[in-house]
Design a protein around this motif. Structure first.
Motif, short mmCIF file in Angstrom:
data_model
loop_
_atom_site.label_atom_id
_atom_site.label_comp_id
_atom_site.label_asym_id
_atom_site.label_seq_id
_atom_site.Cartn_x
_atom_site.Cartn_y
_atom_site.Cartn_z
N ASP A 199 0.75 -1.24 -0.10
CA ASP A 199 -0.11 0.13 -0.01
C ASP A 199 1.02 1.42 -0.02
OD1 ASP A 199 -1.91 1.97 0.37
OD2 ASP A 199 -2.61 1.22 2.14
N SER A 200 1.31 1.52 -1.28
CA SER A 200 2.56 2.65 -1.32
C SER A 200 1.77 4.15 -0.89
CB SER A 200 2.94 2.84 -2.81
OG SER A 200 2.01 2.77 -3.66
N ALA A 201 0.46 4.22 -1.36
CA ALA A 201 -0.11 5.60 -1.19
C ALA A 201 -0.20 5.97 0.44
CB ALA A 201 -1.77 5.55 -1.81
N GLY A 202 -0.75 4.54 0.92
CA GLY A 202 -0.71 4.60 2.68
C GLY A 202 0.36 5.04 3.30
N ALA A 203 1.70 4.27 2.68
CA ALA A 203 2.93 4.66 3.13
C ALA A 203 3.53 5.81 3.11
CB ALA A 203 3.70 3.51 2.89
N LEU A 204 3.05 6.57 2.07
CA LEU A 204 3.40 7.90 1.66
C LEU A 204 2.48 8.84 2.71
CD1 LEU A 204 3.47 7.92 -2.19
CD2 LEU A 204 5.48 8.16 -0.67
N ARG A 205 1.23 8.54 2.81
CA ARG A 205 0.68 9.43 3.94
C ARG A 205 1.34 9.31 5.39
NH1 ARG A 205 -3.87 7.34 1.05
NH2 ARG A 205 -4.29 5.77 2.89
N SER A 206 1.54 8.10 5.80
CA SER A 206 2.39 8.01 7.04
C SER A 206 3.77 8.70 7.09
CB SER A 206 2.48 6.35 7.41
OG SER A 206 1.16 5.71 7.49
N LEU A 207 4.39 8.68 6.00
CA LEU A 207 5.62 9.24 5.84
C LEU A 207 5.38 10.78 6.04
CD1 LEU A 207 7.67 7.04 3.27
CD2 LEU A 207 7.99 7.25 5.86
N ALA A 208 4.63 11.27 5.26
CA ALA A 208 4.08 12.75 5.32
C ALA A 208 3.56 13.37 6.64
CB ALA A 208 3.07 13.14 4.12
N ASN A 209 2.96 12.36 7.38
CA ASN A 209 2.68 12.84 8.70
C ASN A 209 4.07 12.81 9.58
OD1 ASN A 209 -0.26 12.81 8.18
ND2 ASN A 209 -0.45 10.91 8.47
N ILE A 210 5.02 11.82 9.40
CA ILE A 210 5.88 11.45 10.27
C ILE A 210 6.82 12.80 10.06
CG2 ILE A 210 8.20 10.42 10.40
CD1 ILE A 210 6.82 7.87 9.81
N ASP A 211 7.02 13.44 8.80
CA ASP A 211 7.73 14.49 8.24
C ASP A 211 7.17 16.00 9.00
OD1 ASP A 211 9.56 16.16 6.72
OD2 ASP A 211 7.71 17.23 5.79
N ARG A 212 5.65 15.93 9.02
CA ARG A 212 4.91 16.93 9.69
C ARG A 212 5.44 17.05 11.07
NH1 ARG A 212 0.61 17.28 12.34
NH2 ARG A 212 -0.01 15.26 11.62
N LEU A 213 5.07 15.71 11.77
CA LEU A 213 5.69 15.87 13.09
C LEU A 213 6.90 16.16 13.70
CD1 LEU A 213 3.26 12.73 14.07
CD2 LEU A 213 2.66 15.02 14.80
N THR A 214 7.85 15.61 12.69
CA THR A 214 9.24 15.86 12.81
C THR A 214 9.52 17.34 12.89
OG1 THR A 214 10.12 13.95 11.86
CG2 THR A 214 11.44 15.30 12.05
N GLU A 215 8.97 18.17 11.96
CA GLU A 215 8.97 19.44 11.74
C GLU A 215 8.50 20.41 13.19
OE1 GLU A 215 7.46 23.28 8.98
OE2 GLU A 215 6.79 21.26 8.64
N ARG A 216 7.34 19.76 13.72
CA ARG A 216 7.00 20.48 15.02
C ARG A 216 7.71 20.17 16.10
NH1 ARG A 216 1.50 18.39 18.30
NH2 ARG A 216 1.81 19.97 20.15
N VAL A 217 8.64 19.13 16.17
CA VAL A 217 9.35 18.76 17.09
C VAL A 217 10.65 19.61 16.86
CG1 VAL A 217 11.06 17.03 18.22
CG2 VAL A 217 8.71 16.46 17.61
N GLY A 218 11.01 19.85 15.76
CA GLY A 218 12.14 20.81 15.34
C GLY A 218 11.89 22.24 15.88
N VAL A 219 10.64 22.52 15.55
CA VAL A 219 10.32 23.76 16.09
C VAL A 219 10.32 24.14 17.53
CG1 VAL A 219 8.41 25.65 16.25
CG2 VAL A 219 8.78 24.27 14.13
N ILE A 220 10.03 23.16 18.19
CA ILE A 220 9.91 23.09 19.74
C ILE A 220 11.57 23.24 20.29
CG2 ILE A 220 9.51 22.08 21.75
CD1 ILE A 220 6.88 21.04 20.59
N THR A 221 12.31 22.33 19.57
CA THR A 221 13.56 22.25 19.83
C THR A 221 14.56 23.67 19.64
OG1 THR A 221 14.20 20.92 18.07
CG2 THR A 221 13.64 19.87 20.23
N ASP A 222 13.86 23.97 18.23
CA ASP A 222 14.75 25.28 18.00
C ASP A 222 14.28 26.57 18.80
OD1 ASP A 222 15.84 24.12 15.83
OD2 ASP A 222 14.40 24.68 14.16
#
Length: 601
Positions: free
Chosen positions: A418-441
């Motif tokens: 399910d490549s489409a579902g995997a891409l959605r999960s990876l996009a969510n991981i990217d968004r959450l990682t960006e949020r963690v980065g904002v807090i640590t920055d």
């Protein structure tokens, strides 16, 4: 000295002439000063009288509408039309509450026969309920004319007061009774008495009704007529007091002389009418001492002036004889002055060297002080980070846990092709990682040591950074946030991290103050007025105690058990370095801190 007269004769003529001049000047200046002092006393008395009259008119206006409003009360008309115990009881309670609210001495209702059916003092032993007042003018004049005013001693209380009455009519126009409000002027008399100027108010018959001298009450400004004496006795206006004329003697030029009841002496008299009820306010301003003092000063100044002129004339007479002596003294003084100048020049050089040394030392100490202040600000930052660590960790843990979940989901989806579902999960991981980065920055930027150079700083950006660091604690404590954002693009003269530190300190204090408060809320807003920007942080907590408020911005002053009392001091110094100010504003509930900064160009 050469001339037609000998030296001794000239000095005798000189003394006689100036003595005659002194006598004339002293007498004339005394009389001029006496006239001016009397006029000044009259003006002062007139000003004070006008002010007292304005206060009295204001007090009367505040109470005159009360009977008129009560006369329209349907409950009162109903009880007067059909008296019953339950209705009278309701009126008693209503009058009692109303008298307390408007500070009236008594409020009571009389039926058509003048008998009291309800009164605000129904609970007291001196209750008016059941008493008949048909002999009082405020009853029969109100029944006849619709309204009345009457000043007298209370027949029960024995206290003087103004009775304001209004007739209550049925819808058919039939008179049902009278509503009466009694007003006492004890507080007004006390205020006037504090001014030190005897004041009294006379009614249309010249009888004293309000006065700062109790012994004058119900006495008259002129002899009583037989008719007035009879009316006073019939209406029991003055009780057992026998009205007699006031103890005044006219001294001319608007002055009176008093010989009893108050300090004796001359008083400047002034009066103002109270036309609505035919009263007149009279004020006596003490002026005897002032007049005597003005005359004495004028005579003394006149004598001193004559003496000075005589002395100058005498000096001129001896000028020739002392010219040589003055020349010698002047030369000696010049030599001494040059010596003093040389000595002072040497001292000034030494002092200048010492001053330069102290300036260099002060500059060095200022540099050390600035370094210490920067270290203290940095320590406060780290202490603040320690306080918010738990909340920030919670902010980071949530996206980290979500990243793990999405990673597991992506792994499962890849095994299922399910490549489409995997891409959605990876996009969510990217968004959450960006949020963690904002807090640590934000944490890294906040903890960095900075200097206080002022630049244009976006207001909402600094506030967003502070809120990002306390968001976890706000949710954990269940604290509501009411925020009013700044206008788009608004910037102030500040330094981003230090401004964020001040806002964060105020938010931390508000969070701690709301511990245990029901429905805690923090109000955070930005306002622009001209060239200044105001940021306020307010809470609905218990507020700052008066003891701490007096020394709030003094080091080591705090009402927190584990606080050092340095956070607000550091914050104030930071804001002051920006050219602004941090203040605690008065607030009806909780604490309200305000940061005022200059708007960036």
């Amino acid at each position: 000295m050469r001339g037609p007269f000998s030296v001794s004769t000239q000095w005798r003529l000189f003394a006689a002439a100036w003595s005659l001049v002194a006598l004339v000047v002293v007498l004339a200046s005394g009389e001029v000063a006496r006239r001016d002092a009397r006029e000044s006393a009259g003006r002062q008395a007139a000003t004070a009288s006008t002010l007292h009259a304005a206060v009295l008119r204001s007090e009367l206006e505040r109470h005159r509408s009360l009977p008129m409003v009560l006369a329209q009360d349907p409950d009162l008309a109903a009880v007067l039309g059909r008296p019953d115990a339950a209705g009278a009881a309701r009126l008693n309670r209503k009058f009692e509450a109303l008298a307390r609210d408007v500070r009236a001495a008594a409020i009571y209702a009389l039926d058509a026969e003048g008998r009291t059916i309800a009164a605000s003092n129904w609970r007291l032993p001196t209750s008016f309920v059941g008493s008949s007042y048909r002999f009082r003018p405020y009853y029969y004049e109100a029944m006849r004319d619709g309204q009345a005013t009457f000043f007298a001693l209370g027949t029960v209380s024995g206290r003087p007061g103004l009775y304001l009455s209004r007739r209550v009519d049925a819808p058919s126009g039939r008179p049902l009774g009278v509503i009466v409000a009694k007003v006492e002027f004890d507080a007004l008399e006390a205020d006037w008495r504090a001014s030190g100027e005897p004041t009294y108010v006379t009614d249309a018959d010249g009888v004293v009704v309000i006065t700062t001298v109790p012994a004058w009450r119900f006495h008259t400004a002129q002899p009583l007529s037989a008719d007035l004496r009879r009316r006073l006795a019939e209406t029991q206006t003055a009780g057992s007091t026998v009205p007699t004329p006031l103890p005044f003697n006219t001294a001319g030029a608007g002055l009176v002389r008093i010989s009893s009841d108050i300090p004796e002496g001359l008083y400047a008299a002034a009066s103002d009418p109270i036309p609505d009820i035919g009263w007149r306010l009279n004020l006596l301003s003490p002026s005897g001492d002032a007049i005597s003092r003005a005359v004495a000063i004028a005579r003394w100044l006149g004598a001193m002036t004559v003496a000075l002129l005589a002395a100058l004339t005498g000096i001129l007479l001896r000028r020739r004889q002392r010219a040589a002596a003055r020349a010698v003294e002047a030369e000696q003084a010049r030599i001494e002055l040059e010596r003093q100048i040389d000595l002072r020049t040497t001292e000034l050089r030494s002092a200048n060297d010492q001053l330069n040394h102290e300036i260099d030392e002060r500059r060095r100490l200022e540099t050390v002080r600035q370094d210490l202040q920067d270290e203290l600000i940095q320590a406060n930052k780290l202490a603040t980070l320690g306080q918010i660590a738990a909340g920030v960790a919670h902010e980071i843990n949530q996206p980290v846990a979500a990243i793990r979940t999405h990673a597991d989901s992506a792994s499962v989806q890849l095994r299922r092709d399910d490549s489409a579902g995997a891409l959605r999960s990876l996009a969510n991981i990217d968004r959450l990682t960006e949020r963690v980065g904002v807090i640590t920055d934000e944490l890294r930027a906040f903890s960095r040591k900075t200097r206080s150079e002022t630049v244009a700083v976006g207001v909402d950006g600094a506030i967003d950074g502070a809120l990002l660091l306390v968001a976890g604690r706000l949710r954990e404590k269940g604290i509501g946030l009411e925020r009013r954002r700044a206008p788009a693009g608004l910037a102030v003269r500040a330094e981003r991290n230090r401004l964020e530190q001040v806002v964060l300190n105020l938010l931390q204090n508000a969070i701690e103050a709301l511990e245990g408060v029901q429905d805690p809320v923090i109000d955070l807003g930005v306002h622009v007025k001209g060239r200044h920007v105001t940021i306020h942080v307010a809470d609905n907590g218990p507020g700052v105690t008066p003891t701490v408020r007096q020394r709030l911005f003094t080091p080591f002053t705090t009402d927190k058990p584990d606080g050092l009392g340095l956070g607000l001091v550091i914050s104030r110094d930071i804001v002051a370095a920006f050219g602004g100010e941090l203040v605690l504003e008065p607030s009806s509930a909780g604490a309200r801190f305000t940061i005022r900064l200059a708007k960036a160009s």
